[in-house]
Design a protein around this motif. Structure first.
Motif, short mmCIF file in Angstrom:
data_model
loop_
_atom_site.label_atom_id
_atom_site.label_comp_id
_atom_site.label_asym_id
_atom_site.label_seq_id
_atom_site.Cartn_x
_atom_site.Cartn_y
_atom_site.Cartn_z
N GLY A 329 0.82 -1.16 0.02
CA GLY A 329 0.00 -0.04 0.10
C GLY A 329 0.90 1.32 -0.06
N LEU A 330 0.26 2.39 -0.13
CA LEU A 330 0.85 3.69 -0.13
C LEU A 330 0.17 4.58 0.79
CD1 LEU A 330 2.97 5.42 -1.70
CD2 LEU A 330 0.97 6.18 -3.06
N LEU A 331 1.09 5.44 1.73
CA LEU A 331 0.44 6.39 2.51
C LEU A 331 0.94 7.74 2.15
CD1 LEU A 331 -0.97 7.46 5.21
CD2 LEU A 331 1.11 6.61 6.22
N ASP A 332 -0.24 8.61 1.99
CA ASP A 332 -0.06 10.01 1.64
C ASP A 332 -0.05 10.84 3.02
OD1 ASP A 332 0.27 12.69 1.09
OD2 ASP A 332 -1.36 12.72 -0.58
N PRO A 333 1.08 11.36 3.57
CA PRO A 333 0.89 11.64 5.27
C PRO A 333 0.45 12.94 5.14
CG PRO A 333 3.19 11.56 4.56
CD PRO A 333 2.53 11.00 3.23
N ALA A 334 0.45 13.68 4.08
CA ALA A 334 0.00 15.48 3.93
C ALA A 334 -0.62 15.55 2.81
CB ALA A 334 1.34 16.03 4.62
N GLY A 338 -4.15 18.85 4.31
CA GLY A 338 -3.74 18.24 5.51
C GLY A 338 -4.34 17.09 6.16
N ARG A 339 -4.95 16.53 5.25
CA ARG A 339 -5.60 15.02 5.53
C ARG A 339 -4.86 13.85 5.19
NH1 ARG A 339 -11.73 16.00 3.64
NH2 ARG A 339 -10.85 16.86 1.80
N VAL A 340 -4.98 12.80 5.60
CA VAL A 340 -4.15 11.72 5.31
C VAL A 340 -5.16 10.47 4.20
CG1 VAL A 340 -3.28 9.46 6.16
CG2 VAL A 340 -2.89 11.46 7.56
N ILE A 341 -4.35 10.38 3.16
CA ILE A 341 -4.89 9.27 2.19
C ILE A 341 -4.04 8.04 2.18
CG2 ILE A 341 -5.05 9.04 -0.29
CD1 ILE A 341 -7.18 10.96 0.60
N PHE A 342 -4.66 7.16 2.31
CA PHE A 342 -4.32 5.71 1.98
C PHE A 342 -4.58 5.22 0.64
CE2 PHE A 342 -4.53 5.47 6.85
CZ PHE A 342 -3.21 5.07 6.96
N PHE A 343 -3.85 4.41 0.16
CA PHE A 343 -3.76 3.89 -1.41
C PHE A 343 -3.29 2.52 -1.34
CE2 PHE A 343 -2.20 3.71 -5.84
CZ PHE A 343 -3.08 4.08 -6.41
N LEU A 344 -4.41 1.48 -1.09
CA LEU A 344 -4.26 0.18 -0.77
C LEU A 344 -4.84 -1.02 -1.69
CD1 LEU A 344 -5.37 0.68 2.82
CD2 LEU A 344 -2.98 0.66 2.35
N ILE A 351 -8.09 0.46 -3.32
CA ILE A 351 -8.80 1.50 -2.35
C ILE A 351 -8.16 2.73 -2.14
CG2 ILE A 351 -10.10 1.81 -0.41
CD1 ILE A 351 -10.60 -1.02 -0.15
N ALA A 352 -8.98 3.72 -2.62
CA ALA A 352 -8.06 5.17 -2.11
C ALA A 352 -9.11 5.73 -1.42
CB ALA A 352 -7.86 5.99 -3.31
N LEU A 376 -9.06 11.60 -6.16
CA LEU A 376 -8.42 11.39 -7.55
C LEU A 376 -7.41 12.38 -7.70
CD1 LEU A 376 -11.43 10.69 -9.74
CD2 LEU A 376 -9.67 8.94 -9.34
N THR A 377 -7.44 13.60 -7.15
CA THR A 377 -6.44 14.42 -7.44
C THR A 377 -5.10 14.25 -6.49
OG1 THR A 377 -7.96 16.37 -7.88
CG2 THR A 377 -5.67 16.94 -7.01
N GLU A 378 -5.46 13.77 -5.32
CA GLU A 378 -4.34 13.34 -4.44
C GLU A 378 -3.56 11.98 -4.96
OE1 GLU A 378 -3.20 15.13 -2.03
OE2 GLU A 378 -4.91 16.62 -2.43
#
Length: 727
Positions: A329-334, A338-344, A351-352, A376-378
Motif C-alpha cells: 500500500g501507499l500512505l500520503d501523510p500530508a 492536511g488530511r491523510v490518504i491511504f492507497f491500498l 482502494i483510495a 483522484l487529485t491526491e
C-alpha cells in the motif's frame, strides 16, 4: 450522567503494574503475551451450543420473543455491538442482540479495511506529549495483534510505503515509524525499513519519480471488514446469543425503581421489519452500540439528553488493481488540505481514501462527486505522469459515517482522536460511543465491565482475548489446495473461499453447483471476472442474509468492488434467493429494484453514470468527429441518425461475433441517455468525448464498435473472384 474515558491501560498485568512512560519494557510485553495465551487455552472450556449448525433466523426470533428475561440486550449489530454480545455471552450472561438493518450494514463495512494502531495518532501523541493518545495507540496495536490471530483467514499483515520527496523528511518519518514499531513491542508485525529511490520504484513502479529521495515501509494489518463483523456476530450466535438482523427498537421499556422512584430501562419493544410483527424483549441491562445513531437511542431514554456524537463522513473510491502493486500500500501523510490518504490493494482492486467531513446522520450515505475528485487529485499527485488517473476508472465509491466522540460545540472533526467513551444514563442505559474498528474488542470488554458493575450482574471475567472467530479454526494457508483437489474448484475460487470462510469453506464448496465442464467441475461464477460463486448465495442465507443487498454488499463484497459487475449478478442472485426463500414474483421485483437503487446511490453507480449524462459539450476536434461519425455509420447503414440492438447485431454477425440479446440491450442502455431504446449520433459523440477526457472508461459500446470497425477494415471489400465468381 457518569462518563468514563475508555482508554484502558492495556499494559496492566497480574501484578497491577501500570506503564507510566512511553517506553514499555519487553518483560511486561512478554507477561502480557503469556496472559493472552492463557486466555486461548481457556477457550476450550467455553460451551458452544451451536457449534454444528447455526439456528435459523426464525429460531432466533422465537428465542427473543419467548425468553422471559435476558441479562444483556445489545442494540446494534456493527463491530462494537457484535463484540459486546460475544463478550457478554462468553461470560455466561444470557445475551440478545438486535440490529435494525443487516449486520455491518453501516460504518463497519465502509472502512479503509485497515487494522492499525494509528501512525498519525502516535505523531500527535509525541508532538503534543499526549499520554492519552499514546495509550490509545498502544491499545490499538495490542488489539491489532489479537485480531490477526483470531481471524487469520480474514486478515493479514500489509506493507505500506511512505514515499519521501524531501531529504530532511527521511530521518523525521523514519524516527516516527520506528517509534511505532517500538510501541508495538513484541507484537510488531515486521520491522520497518528504508528504501532507496531505485528500490522504491522497483517495488512501486507507478510512483512519481521526480524529486523522490527514498521511501519508508512499515507494516499494519488489513482485513475484510464486513466479513470480519459477520464473523464476530456468527461466533456470538454459535455461543448462544439470540441474535436477529432486520429487527428494530421501537421504544425502550422501563420499570419504576422501588427505592428511587425513577424509571429504569428493562428492555425494548422490537419490530421484525420483514413481517412487521412487534414484541417485547426484556433484559436486566440494555447496551446502546448503534454507532452514528447513538444519540437517537439515548433520546429514546431521555429526550433532554445532550448529544455526545458528532458524525463525520469518510469517502473511499475503488479503482482497478493495476494502479497499485498486489502486495504493497501507499500512505500520503500530508494531502493538499492536511488530511491523510491511504492507497491500498484489496481483493484484486485498489482502494483510495479517505476524506473527513462533518455530515448529518443517515442510514444511506452517498459519496459526493467533490470527495471523489479530491481523492483522484491526491492520487495523481503521487503517481507517475505516465499513469493517467481517469475519473472513469472509478469502479465503485462509498461513504461511511464515523461516530466521533466530541464536544457538541466543536466544528473541526479532523483533529478529533478516535477515543471511545462508555456512558451510563440515570435509567441504567449503557452506551458505548466512538472508537475505531481495530479496538472493537477492548471497547466491548469495557462496556460489559460497566454493565456488570452498574446492574450487579453475576458474570465471569472477559474471555474474548484469543477467542477464535467463525472460520478461524481449521484454516491454514494451504487450505485452498484441498478445496481444489477434493471438489474440483478453480484455483482462484478456492483461494477466495478459503480467505473468506476459513474452515467453513468446505460447507460452501458442498453447495457449489456442477458446471458441466471438464474444468472446473463445480463452482458456477456469478460474474466472470470475480471468484464469487452461486453456492455462496445459498450459504449467505444460512448466515442470515435476508435481502439481495446483504449478498452483494456484505456476504460477498461485489457491490464494493465493481458496481457494474454487481448489477450484472443481481438477477441471478435474486433468482437463487427467491427459490430458497420462496419469494413471490412481486418480492423478487422489489428486491431487484432495491438492490439497483443501493448500487446507484450508495455505491457510486450514479456518480459513475453521470459522468456521461452531465457532459453537455462534445469536446472533440474536427478530425475526431469525422472519424467517430464514420465509425457510427458502419452500424447505421440506413443513415437514420441512430442505432439499435438490431443494427449492432447485424454488424457483429457479419464478423462472426455473437452476443446475447439481453447483454446487447444492457450495453446500449449504458449510452442511451434519454432511454428511448436507441443511441443517437450525438449520444455516441458525447460518449467518445467523455472517453477522451477520462470521465468514462471501459465503455462496452465504445470498445465493441471500435473492435468491429477494425475487423471490417482489415477484411476490406470482398471481390467477385474471392466470392467464387458470378453466374
Amino acid at each position: 450522567m457518569a462518563f468514563r474515558k475508555a482508554l484502558k491501560r492495556t499494559a496492566i498485568i497480574g501484578s497491577g503494574a501500570v506503564a507510566t512512560a512511553f517506553g514499555v519494557s519487553q518483560l511486561i510485553e512478554y507477561k502480557k503475551t503469556q496472559a493472552r495465551l492463557a486466555n486461548v487455552d481457556a477457550e476450550a472450556e467455553l460451551k458452544v451450543p451451536f457449534a454444528d449448525e447455526l439456528p435459523s433466523r426464525q429460531a432466533q426470533l422465537a428465542a427473543l420473543k419467548n425468553t422471559e428475561e435476558f441479562d444483556v440486550l445489545v442494540v446494534g449489530g456493527g463491530a462494537t455491538g457484535a463484540g459486546c454480545a460475544l463478550d457478554a455471552v462468553t461470560r455466561n450472561l444470557k445475551t440478545a442482540l438486535v440490529e435494525r438493518s443487516d449486520f455491518s450494514s453501516g460504518t463497519s463495512s465502509r472502512s479503509t479495511k485497515l487494522i492499525h494502531g494509528g501512525v498519525r495518532y502516535l505523531q500527535k501523541a509525541i508532538l503534543q506529549l499526549d499520554y492519552e493518545q499514546y495509550m490509545m495507540v498502544k491499545e490499538a496495536l495490542h488489539e491489532r495483534a489479537n485480531l490477526l490471530e483470531i481471524a487469520p483467514h480474514l486478515s493479514a499483515p500489509l506493507p505500506i510505503m511512505l514515499p519521501v520527496y524531501k531529504w530532511w523528511q527521511l530521518p523525521y518519518y523514519w524516527a516516527g515509524i520506528k517509534m511505532y514499531d517500538l510501541v508495538a513491542g513484541i507484537q510488531c508485525l515486521k520491522s520497518s525499513y528504508i528504501l532507496s529511490k531505485t528500490k522504491a520504484l522497483e517495488l512501486f513502479p507507478m510512483l512519481k519519480k521526480d524529486k523522490l529521495v527514498g521511501a519508508i515501509v512499515y507494516y499494519d494489518g488489513q482485513h475484510n471488514d464486513a466479513r470480519m463483523n459477520l464473523a464476530i456476530a456468527l461466533t456470538a450466535a454459535r455461543h448462544g446469543v439470540a441474535i436477529a438482523n432486520y429487527t428494530e427498537v421501537v421504544h425502550l421499556l422501563k420499570t419504576n425503581d422501588q427505592q428511587t422512584g425513577k424509571g429504569k430501562v428493562c428492555g425494548a419493544r422490537c419490530r421484525d421489519i420483514i413481517t412487521g410483527q412487534e414484541f417485547d424483549v426484556r433484559a436486566k441491562c440494555v447496551i446502546n452500540a448503534t454507532g452514528p445513531f447513538t444519540d437517537s437511542l439515548r433520546k429514546m431514554d431521555n429526550q433532554e439528553t445532550k448529544n455526545i456524537c458528532q458524525p463525520s463522513a469518510g469517502v473511499h473510491i475503488v479503482i482497478p488493481g493495476y494502479y497499485s502493486p498486489d502486495n504493497m500500500g501507499l500512505l500520503d501523510p500530508a494531502t493538499s488540505d492536511g488530511r491523510v490518504i491511504f492507497f491500498l490493494p484489496w481483493e484484486k482492486v485498489t482502494i483510495a481514501g479517505t476524506t473527513d467531513t462533518p455530515t448529518n446522520v443517515t442510514a444511506h450515505p452517498i459519496p459526493g462527486e467533490e470527495d471523489i475528485n479530491f481523492i483522484l487529485t491526491e492520487v495523481r499527485n503521487y503517481l507517475s505522469p505516465d499513469v493517467e488517473v481517469r475519473r472513469g476508472d472509478v469502479l465503485a465509491a462509498w461513504s461511511g459515517i464515523r461516530p466521533l466522540v466530541t464536544d457538541p460545540n466543536s466544528k473541526d472533526t479532523q483533529s478529533i482522536c478516535r477515543n471511545h467513551i462508555v456512558s451510563i444514563s440515570d435509567s441504567g442505559l449503557v452506551t458505548i460511543a466512538g472508537g475505531k474498528w481495530t479496538t472493537y474488542r477492548a471497547m466491548a470488554e469495557e462496556t460489559v465491565d460497566a454493565a456488570i458493575k452498574t446492574h450487579g450482574l453475576s458474570a465471569d471475567t472477559c474471555r474474548t482475548v484469543g477467542l477464535m472467530l467463525e472460520g478461524g479454526k481449521g484454516w491454514t494457508p494451504t487450505l485452498y489446495i484441498r478445496l481444489v483437489q477434493d471438489y474440483g474448484l478453480e484455483n482462484e475460487v478456492a483461494q477466495h473461499l478459503a480467505s473468506t470462510y476459513g474452515g467453513k469453506a468446505f460447507d460452501v464448496a458442498k453447495m457449489a453447483q456442477v458446471t458441466g465442464k471438464r474444468w472446473p467441475i463445480v463452482g458456477k461464477r456469478l460474474v466472470s471476472e470475480f471468484p464469487y460463486i452461486e453456492g455462496e448465495v445459498q450459504y449467505a442465507i444460512k448466515e442470515y442474509a435476508c435481502t439481495a443487498i446483504d449478498v452483494i454488499a456484505r456476504r460477498t463484497r461485489l457491490g464494493f468492488l465493481n458496481v457494474q459487475a454487481a448489477d450484472e449478478a443481481l438477477p441471478r442472485i435474486v433468482q437463487i434467493m427467491g427459490k430458497e426463500l420462496d419469494w413471490s414474483q412481486e418480492r423478487r421485483t422489489a428486491e431487484l429494484e432495491a438492490a439497483k437503487k443501493f448500487l446507484y446511490h450508495e455505491m457510486g453507480y450514479r456518480a459513475r453514470s453521470e459522468q456521461l449524462t452531465k457532459t453537455s459539450e462534445i469536446n472533440l476536434d474536427y478530425q475526431e468527429v469525422v472519424r467517430y461519425k464514420k465509425r457510427f455509420h458502419k452500424f447505421d447503414k440506413e443513415s437514420k441518425g441512430f442505432i439499435t440492438t438490431v443494427d449492432v447485431q447485424q454488424v457483429l454477425e457479419s464478423i462472426n461475433v455473437h452476443i446475447d440479446e439481453n447483454a446487447l440491450h444492457d450495453i446500449l442502455n449504458e449510452v442511451d441517455l434519454n432511454k428511448n431504446g436507441q443511441v443517437e449520433i450525438d449520444e455516441f459523440l458525447q460518449l467518445m468525448s467523455a472517453v477522451k477526457k477520462g470521465h468514462v472508461s471501459d465503455s462496452r459500446l465504445a470498445i465493441l464498435m471500435k473492435t468491429a470497425e477494425e475487423t471490417l477494415d482489415m477484411r476490406g471489400p470482398v471481390t467477385v473472384d474471392r466470392s467464387g465468381g458470378g453466374v
